[in-house]
Scaffold this active site. Structure first.
Site, PDB file in Angstrom:
ATOM      1  CB  THR A   1      -0.888   0.062   1.381  1.00  3.43           C
ATOM      2  OG1 THR A   1      -1.782  -1.189   1.102  1.00  3.43           O
ATOM      3  CG2 THR A   1      -1.853   1.097   1.526  1.00  3.43           C
TER       4      THR A   1
ATOM      5  NE  ARG B   1      -9.633  -6.563   3.061  1.00  6.15           N
ATOM      6  CZ  ARG B   1      -8.677  -5.767   3.024  1.00  6.15           C
ATOM      7  NH1 ARG B   1      -8.368  -4.989   2.068  1.00  6.15           N
ATOM      8  NH2 ARG B   1      -7.896  -5.882   4.290  1.00  6.15           N
ATOM      9  CB  ILE B   2     -14.272  -2.570   2.249  1.00  7.01           C
ATOM     10  CG1 ILE B   2     -15.136  -2.311   0.718  1.00  7.01           C
ATOM     11  CG2 ILE B   2     -13.845  -0.862   2.431  1.00  7.01           C
ATOM     12  CD1 ILE B   2     -16.284  -1.477   1.079  1.00  7.01           C
TER      13      ILE B   2
ATOM     14  CG  ASP C   1      -6.102  -0.831   6.192  1.00  7.22           C
ATOM     15  OD1 ASP C   1      -6.240  -1.529   5.410  1.00  7.22           O
ATOM     16  OD2 ASP C   1      -4.842  -0.068   6.321  1.00  7.22           O
TER      17      ASP C   1
ATOM     18  CG  PHE D   1       2.922 -11.282   7.309  1.00  2.00           C
ATOM     19  CD1 PHE D   1       3.164 -11.968   5.750  1.00  2.00           C
ATOM     20  CD2 PHE D   1       3.246 -12.092   8.230  1.00  2.00           C
ATOM     21  CE1 PHE D   1       3.612 -13.325   5.779  1.00  2.00           C
ATOM     22  CE2 PHE D   1       3.717 -13.369   8.144  1.00  2.00           C
ATOM     23  CZ  PHE D   1       3.901 -14.040   6.861  1.00  2.00           C
ATOM     24  CG  LEU D   2      -0.070 -13.969   8.409  1.00  7.66           C
ATOM     25  CD1 LEU D   2       0.915 -15.049   8.967  1.00  7.66           C
ATOM     26  CD2 LEU D   2      -0.719 -14.885   7.158  1.00  7.66           C
ATOM     27  N   GLY D   3      -3.531 -10.724   8.448  1.00 12.13           N
ATOM     28  CA  GLY D   3      -4.466 -10.073   9.222  1.00 12.13           C
ATOM     29  C   GLY D   3      -4.671  -8.498   8.520  1.00 12.13           C
TER      30      GLY D   3
ATOM     31  N   GLY E   1      -4.930  -5.230   6.542  1.00 12.80           N
ATOM     32  CA  GLY E   1      -5.628  -3.682   7.071  1.00 12.80           C
ATOM     33  C   GLY E   1      -6.709  -4.225   8.041  1.00 12.80           C
TER      34      GLY E   1
HETATM   35  N1  ASP Z   1      -4.222  -1.343   3.459  1.00 13.28           N
HETATM   36  C1  ASP Z   1      -4.088  -2.803   3.034  1.00 13.28           C
HETATM   37  C2  ASP Z   1      -5.416  -3.770   3.024  1.00 13.28           C
HETATM   38  O1  ASP Z   1      -6.277  -3.531   2.253  1.00 13.28           O
HETATM   39  C3  ASP Z   1      -3.036  -3.535   3.621  1.00 13.28           C
HETATM   40  C4  ASP Z   1      -1.740  -2.580   3.547  1.00 13.28           C
HETATM   41  O2  ASP Z   1      -1.845  -1.757   3.908  1.00 13.28           O
HETATM   42  O3  ASP Z   1      -0.750  -2.928   3.182  1.00 13.28           O
HETATM   43  O4  ASP Z   1      -5.509  -4.595   4.177  1.00 13.28           O
END
Ligand code: ASP
Length: 336
Positions: free
Chosen positions: A193, A221-222, A224, A247-249, A251
């Protein structure tokens, strides 16, 4: 004696006037936190440095903080080293579904979009939501209709898909849940991101964040990134923050912890940018057992950078120097 006192008073007044005058513009960007592999480091460094220079150029040419963060994020949305715009990761149907948010700290107005499939620059559509609508957040077909109405050029969705994103989804589908990372291939590390925080010469703060989300996500899916308070927050009275998690979990943890707003609240309570960023990111990791990263500027231009992941690419320009890094406790620098 009296003369001396008058002279010193005038000097102090003069210094105060200078101090309260034009703010020295500053911009900081990130290109995603995560388990970034060695092979990705150079591309990330190049990308964040190009982006931060693009944003700084706007500030130097009299542009606002909004112009600056948009330019920086647009630059990374064109770069397949990042998970935003071209090169975004794919959902379970093999499509890009991108999201972005932008916020203006003078009066806390914001714009966000989600489930964008056919436009190169979600961040620019988010900015139009901010400037041209009475709303804060548009998604899916409504966001598409709005973008078309505002003259954004529609592109074939496939043109936003990189080879790396296709391979990542295939790996994800073949290997199953335990391989689930933002780009899917643990051996390749993340695309990441992107985000930017800037303060312009008038002291106004803007923040922009953009993403393709997570590899192999459910359709619709939406995360953060488009959420004000999660991925993005700007308040001229306090500072600005853009966050990332990988990683794993993903946003989802940032979203639950309202990470950007948590940092703002800690700063409002008196913590400096760096301590607030560190405390909130580590607090989220302790509470939710997931990693994250954030970049922060205080209203005075103090920088906060912290990530609980293995790496996070970042860069900022201050006093005509570019500072950048990707490892913990690493600060490299070069002339602007
Ligand atoms: N914001 C991203 C998501 O949608 C993850 C990230 O920030 O790398 O999960």
């Amino acid at each position: 004696m009296l003369k001396q006192i008058i002279f010193i008073s005038i000097c102090v007044l003069f210094a105060l006037v200078i101090e309260s005058g034009a703010m020295k513009p500053i911009i900081i960007v990130h290109g995603g936190a995560g388990d970034i592999s060695e092979s990705r480091i150079q591309g990330k460094f190049d990308g964040v440095k190009v982006a931060v220079r693009a944003g700084y150029e706007k500030l130097m040419n009299g542009g606002s903080a909004l112009d600056s963060v948009e330019a920086a994020v647009v630059s990374m949305e064109l770069d397949e080293n990042f998970n935003a715009g071209y090169g975004s990761v794919l959902n379970l149907n093999g499509e890009v579904e991108m999201e972005a948010s932008i916020m203006w700290g003078q009066d806390l107005i914001s714009g966000a979009v989600t489930l964008i499939k056919e436009f190169q620059h979600p961040i620019s559509i988010a900015r139009k939501v901010l400037t041209d609508t009475p709303h804060s957040f548009l998604g899916g077909n409504g966001a598409k209709l709005f973008a078309l109405e505002k003259g954004f050029q529609q592109v074939p969705p496939e043109s936003l898909i990189s080879e790396s994103a296709k391979e990542a989804l295939n790996d994800f589908l073949n290997k199953g849940d335990d391989q689930r990372t933002e780009i899917g291939r643990k051996d390749e590390g993340g695309v990441g991101t992107v985000g930017a925080v800037a303060i312009d010469a008038d002291g106004h703060i803007a923040v922009a964040t953009s993403t393709g989300g997570i590899n192999g996500k459910m359709v619709g899916r939406i995360g953060d990134t488009p959420l004000i308070g999660g991925g993005t927050y700007a308040d001229d009275n306090v500072g600005g923050i853009s966050t990332t998690d990988f990683f794993l979990g993903h946003g989802e943890s940032i979203l639950k912890y309202c990470l950007a707003h948590t940092i703002i609240k800690l700063m409002e309570g008196g913590l400096d940018a760096d301590t607030a960023t560190r405390q909130a990111v580590n607090g989220m990791t302790a509470r939710l057992n997931n990693t994250a990263g954030a970049i922060t500027l205080s209203k005075n231009g103090d920088v906060g950078i912290h990530f609980s992941s293995k790496r996070m690419a970042w860069a900022y320009v201050k006093n005509d120097k570019v500072y950048y890094g990707i490892e913990h406790d690493q600060t490299l620098e070069e002339p602007l």
